[in-house]
Design an enzyme around this catalytic site. Structure first.
Site, PDB file in Angstrom:
ATOM      1  N   HIS A   1      -1.093   5.442  -6.195  1.00  0.00           N
ATOM      2  CA  HIS A   1      -0.326   5.871  -5.024  1.00  0.00           C
ATOM      3  C   HIS A   1       0.957   5.066  -4.856  1.00  0.00           C
ATOM      4  O   HIS A   1       1.036   3.894  -5.233  1.00  0.00           O
ATOM      5  CB  HIS A   1      -1.174   5.706  -3.757  1.00  0.00           C
ATOM      6  CG  HIS A   1      -2.430   6.521  -3.785  1.00  0.00           C
ATOM      7  ND1 HIS A   1      -3.518   6.265  -2.999  1.00  0.00           N
ATOM      8  CD2 HIS A   1      -2.785   7.594  -4.541  1.00  0.00           C
ATOM      9  CE1 HIS A   1      -4.477   7.138  -3.250  1.00  0.00           C
ATOM     10  NE2 HIS A   1      -4.054   7.953  -4.193  1.00  0.00           N
TER      11      HIS A   1
ATOM     12  N   LYS B   1       2.915  -4.313  -1.568  1.00  0.00           N
ATOM     13  CA  LYS B   1       1.520  -4.502  -1.141  1.00  0.00           C
ATOM     14  C   LYS B   1       0.993  -5.849  -1.617  1.00  0.00           C
ATOM     15  O   LYS B   1       1.227  -6.251  -2.756  1.00  0.00           O
ATOM     16  CB  LYS B   1       0.635  -3.379  -1.700  1.00  0.00           C
ATOM     17  CG  LYS B   1       0.956  -2.031  -1.098  1.00  0.00           C
ATOM     18  CD  LYS B   1       0.290  -0.895  -1.812  1.00  0.00           C
ATOM     19  CE  LYS B   1       0.871   0.431  -1.330  1.00  0.00           C
ATOM     20  NZ  LYS B   1       0.549   1.534  -2.242  1.00  0.00           N
TER      21      LYS B   1
ATOM     22  N   TYR C   1      -5.292  -4.859   2.227  1.00  0.00           N
ATOM     23  CA  TYR C   1      -3.929  -5.096   1.769  1.00  0.00           C
ATOM     24  C   TYR C   1      -2.916  -5.008   2.901  1.00  0.00           C
ATOM     25  O   TYR C   1      -3.070  -4.249   3.844  1.00  0.00           O
ATOM     26  CB  TYR C   1      -3.553  -4.161   0.618  1.00  0.00           C
ATOM     27  CG  TYR C   1      -3.834  -2.711   0.824  1.00  0.00           C
ATOM     28  CD1 TYR C   1      -5.137  -2.223   0.795  1.00  0.00           C
ATOM     29  CD2 TYR C   1      -2.811  -1.807   1.014  1.00  0.00           C
ATOM     30  CE1 TYR C   1      -5.412  -0.877   0.964  1.00  0.00           C
ATOM     31  CE2 TYR C   1      -3.069  -0.466   1.176  1.00  0.00           C
ATOM     32  CZ  TYR C   1      -4.377  -0.003   1.151  1.00  0.00           C
ATOM     33  OH  TYR C   1      -4.631   1.325   1.314  1.00  0.00           O
TER      34      TYR C   1
HETATM   35  C1  LIG Z   1      -2.794   4.824   3.265  1.00  0.00           C
HETATM   36  C2  LIG Z   1      -3.045   5.326   4.667  1.00  0.00           C
HETATM   37  C3  LIG Z   1      -3.860   6.407   4.918  1.00  0.00           C
HETATM   38  N1  LIG Z   1      -4.056   6.832   6.203  1.00  0.00           N
HETATM   39  C4  LIG Z   1      -4.964   7.974   6.411  1.00  0.00           C
HETATM   40  C5  LIG Z   1      -4.559   9.227   5.666  1.00  0.00           C
HETATM   41  C6  LIG Z   1      -5.861   9.875   5.300  1.00  0.00           C
HETATM   42  O1  LIG Z   1      -6.275  10.761   6.324  1.00  0.00           O
HETATM   43  C7  LIG Z   1      -6.863   8.717   5.234  1.00  0.00           C
HETATM   44  C8  LIG Z   1      -7.229   8.338   3.833  1.00  0.00           C
HETATM   45  O2  LIG Z   1      -6.017   8.171   3.113  1.00  0.00           O
HETATM   46  P1  LIG Z   1      -6.033   8.094   1.541  1.00  0.00           P
HETATM   47  O3  LIG Z   1      -7.045   9.047   0.994  1.00  0.00           O
HETATM   48  O4  LIG Z   1      -4.603   8.211   1.070  1.00  0.00           O
HETATM   49  O5  LIG Z   1      -6.558   6.609   1.310  1.00  0.00           O
HETATM   50  P2  LIG Z   1      -6.552   5.857  -0.117  1.00  0.00           P
HETATM   51  O6  LIG Z   1      -6.915   6.791  -1.216  1.00  0.00           O
HETATM   52  O7  LIG Z   1      -7.359   4.630   0.088  1.00  0.00           O
HETATM   53  O8  LIG Z   1      -5.032   5.457  -0.338  1.00  0.00           O
HETATM   54  C9  LIG Z   1      -4.609   4.113  -0.422  1.00  0.00           C
HETATM   55  O9  LIG Z   1      -5.075   3.625  -1.640  1.00  0.00           O
HETATM   56  C10 LIG Z   1      -4.151   3.156  -2.586  1.00  0.00           C
HETATM   57  C11 LIG Z   1      -4.875   2.254  -3.539  1.00  0.00           C
HETATM   58  C12 LIG Z   1      -2.951   2.522  -2.032  1.00  0.00           C
HETATM   59  O10 LIG Z   1      -2.361   1.590  -2.588  1.00  0.00           O
HETATM   60  C13 LIG Z   1      -2.372   3.075  -0.816  1.00  0.00           C
HETATM   61  O11 LIG Z   1      -2.127   2.056   0.115  1.00  0.00           O
HETATM   62  C14 LIG Z   1      -3.123   4.138  -0.181  1.00  0.00           C
HETATM   63  O12 LIG Z   1      -2.563   5.323  -0.706  1.00  0.00           O
HETATM   64  O13 LIG Z   1      -6.230   7.602   5.886  1.00  0.00           O
HETATM   65  C15 LIG Z   1      -3.483   6.207   7.277  1.00  0.00           C
HETATM   66  O14 LIG Z   1      -3.671   6.620   8.437  1.00  0.00           O
HETATM   67  N2  LIG Z   1      -2.656   5.133   7.044  1.00  0.00           N
HETATM   68  C16 LIG Z   1      -2.414   4.658   5.786  1.00  0.00           C
HETATM   69  O15 LIG Z   1      -1.671   3.664   5.630  1.00  0.00           O
END
Ligand SMILES: Cc1cn([C@H]2C[C@H](O)[C@@H](COP(=O)(O)OP(=O)(O)O[C@H]3O[C@H](C)C(=O)[C@H](O)[C@H]3O)O2)c(=O)[nH]c1=O
Length: 196
Positions: A61, A70, A130
């Protein structure tokens, strides 16, 4: 604390001083003054925590515009953490580096703005935390395929569990130039992409 270079310029491992006694242990999760004293001037505006079971892979991401630096670590379990340079014009464009982060080694990993980030959980319960230098922007949030053959990341898990978003992420070569962070040679860090 000790800062350790990685194979990818700009990405650094930080090894905090750990104080152990009969009660357990203590270490600083981050220390901006100590980092600045070693030339790493950072400012964080958001902190995140995710929990993952073994075999879950989150990534790759990035945000553009609004690129996020990060500062990552693992509070419980173990994760193999990857940073990829996706800054247009960077001399190390497309190169990656990986660090094993665990509650045991207490390693911290600095990933500058303009890098894509991902990790795979290597323990049943992984608590990943993070700090980010820019706020989350859902519109700017983007993904690259974890197994992009052009990146050839040597993941330690062959068939990870992904979110739907990550499972359908594009290859780096399929992403339009203007959707990738820009390299700023002078500052050796990506521009955040904010106007003005
Ligand atoms: C990243 C983020 C997500 N969200 C909400 C959006 C979605 O409804 C839910 C899950 O998000 P996501 O599936 O994108 O989460 P990860 O797959 O853990 O994503 C993260 O994982 C990788 C390793 C990363 O480096 C990024 O910081 C980030 O993209 O949390 C938020 O409300 N705030 C945030 O800062």
């Amino acid at each position: 604390m000790k800062l350790v270079e990685t194979g990818l310029p700009g990405c650094l491992v930080i090894e905090p001083r750990v104080f152990e006694d009969a009660r357990g242990s203590f270490h600083e999760a981050f220390n901006l003054d100590a980092l600045a004293a070693q030339g790493l001037g950072l400012a964080f505006v958001q902190g995140n925590v995710s929990t993952s079971s073994e075999g879950v892979l989150r990534g790759l991401h990035y945000q553009w515009p609004g690129a996020q630096g990060k500062y990552v670590s693992v509070l419980q379990g173990e994760a193999w953490d990857v940073a990829v340079d996706i800054r247009r014009g960077s001399p190390t464009f497309g190169r990656w580096t990986a660090v094993l982060l665990s509650a045991g080694n207490r390693r911290q990993f600095w990933i500058p703005e303009g890098f894509a980030h991902g990790f795979v959980a290597l323990a049943e319960h992984v608590v990943f935390t993070y700090l980010c230098t820019s706020p989350y922007d859902a519109e700017a949030d983007a993904a690259i395929r974890w197994d992009d053959p052009d990146l050839a990341i040597d993941w330690p898990v062959a068939a990870p569990r992904l979110s739907e978003k990550d499972a359908r992420a594009p290859l780096l070569a399929e992403i339009a130039e203007d959707r990738l962070p820009r390299y700023d040679a002078a500052g050796a860090r990506a521009l955040t992409g904010e106007p003005g």
